[in-house]
Design an enzyme around this catalytic site. Structure first.
Site, PDB file in Angstrom:
ATOM      1  N   LYS A   5      38.537  24.740  35.080  1.00 22.33           N
ATOM      2  CA  LYS A   5      38.924  26.129  34.783  1.00 22.33           C
ATOM      3  C   LYS A   5      40.419  26.384  34.984  1.00 22.33           C
ATOM      4  O   LYS A   5      40.961  27.321  34.401  1.00 22.33           O
ATOM      5  CB  LYS A   5      38.116  27.107  35.647  1.00 22.33           C
ATOM      6  CG  LYS A   5      36.672  27.212  35.207  1.00 22.33           C
ATOM      7  CD  LYS A   5      35.925  28.277  35.979  1.00 22.33           C
ATOM      8  CE  LYS A   5      34.455  28.229  35.642  1.00 22.33           C
ATOM      9  NZ  LYS A   5      33.691  29.317  36.245  1.00 22.33           N
TER      10      LYS A   5
ATOM     11  N   ASP B 240      34.092  35.581  33.812  1.00 22.12           N
ATOM     12  CA  ASP B 240      33.202  35.394  34.972  1.00 22.12           C
ATOM     13  C   ASP B 240      33.083  36.650  35.842  1.00 22.12           C
ATOM     14  O   ASP B 240      31.987  37.155  36.067  1.00 22.12           O
ATOM     15  CB  ASP B 240      33.698  34.240  35.854  1.00 22.12           C
ATOM     16  CG  ASP B 240      33.412  32.873  35.248  1.00 22.12           C
ATOM     17  OD1 ASP B 240      32.416  32.740  34.518  1.00 22.12           O
ATOM     18  OD2 ASP B 240      34.194  31.943  35.523  1.00 22.12           O
TER      19      ASP B 240
END
Ligand code: ATR
Length: 282
Positions: A68, A104
């Site tokens: 990420k 997220d």
């Protein structure tokens, strides 16, 4: 057009994202596929990702652990929220360029509010975030963006919690606590959010914090979804508190990513129930 989507990460053989996005494609009446693209940590990530970029075959993809952050140098542009969070979980190909987003934290908070709609009206609820890793950072940022006015952070390593607290531009009050301090003051909190991987299979007996002083009106939430009922959540149930299960974040971050790629809004309908059954191996 046929949407070519995928997931980059390691390990991802058991990821539920292909199933989730297949449901979304069907619901939206779109052609396409969502494939797992496993990049082994022993290979050169830069080489692999550059090859993928040159191929221009993917219209969009998700990025998961452990990439990420490492994806960021390969993007042509990055959304401001993702930039501040310092992590990207969604990339879209737009006009030949790779643009990075982070869905997220936003996904997490929208799922929490969907489950407890009264939170949309009451931003004064006192929130405790447990943990200070990547997931905590995204969730803390999204809680600030949503306007919650008191969000504290408890972590084993105080320095990491202080790093996250720097995201605060002053609109929210944030104290950083040790785990012990948080345990002792637990009765002060209305919402407790567990953001670490502690309690995940095969360490199901573990919990990063003990909930002895929890008040029974609290909402207790875990981002772990393997198992769905973690030791942490079981402690909350034993205290008569309300719970919020980890698989909801998986669905809502995917819903937001799908919208970025296809510009179509999709509903979750009964996917939560279906995903729960799948995660329970039924
Ligand atoms: P991610 O980016 O996936 O959130 P991470 O950055 O490794 O993962 O962060 C993991 C979080 O879990 C951290 O808050 C970590 O605490 P430290 O900052 O003190 O390392 C927490 N964590 C991991 N193992 C833990 C354990 N056994 N007890 C308590 N906290 C733990």
């Amino acid at each position: 057009m046929s949407f070519q989507l995928g997931l980059i990460g390691f390990p991802i053989q058991h990821s539920m994202s292909p199933w989730i996005h297949q449901q979304f494609l069907q619901q939206a009446g779109l052609e396409g596929s969502y494939k797992r693209i496993e990049i082994h940590p022993h290979t050169d990530f830069g080489v692999e990702i550059s090859r993928l970029k040159e191929q221009k075959l993917l219209h969009g993809f998700n990025v998961t652990v452990p990439y990420k952050q490492s994806i960021i140098p390969y993007l042509d542009d990055i959304d401001q929220d993702a930039q501040e969070i310092g992590a990207v979980n969604t990339v879209v190909l737009r006009n030949g360029q790779w643009i990075g987003y982070n869905t997220d934290g936003k996904g997490y908070v929208s799922a929490l509010i969907a489950n407890y709609p009264e939170l949309a009206q009451n931003k004064q609820k006192r929130i405790l975030v447990v943990g200070a890793g990547g997931a905590a950072r995204g969730i803390y940022y999204a809680l600030l963006s949503e306007g919650f006015s008191q969000v504290d952070i408890a972590n084993r390593t105080i320095k990491r919690a202080n790093e996250i607290a720097k995201l605060n531009k002053g609109k929210t009050s944030t104290s950083v606590l040790t785990i012990k301090e948080a345990e002792d003051r637990l009765a002060d909190y209305d919402i407790i959010i567990q953001t670490t991987s502690v309690g995940m299979k095969p360490n199901e007996q573990a919990s990063p914090i003990q909930l002895n002083h929890l008040k029974s009106t609290a909402i207790v939430s875990d981002i772990v979804y393997q198992p769905l009922l973690t030791n942490f959540l079981q402690q909350a149930i034993d205290k008569g508190a309300h719970i919020h299960l980890g698989h909801m974040m998986l669905l809502t971050q995917a819903q937001l990513a799908f919208q970025i790629w296809t510009r179509k809004s999709v509903a979750l309908d009964n996917m939560s129930k279906q995903l729960k059954l799948k995660l329970e191996g039924r």
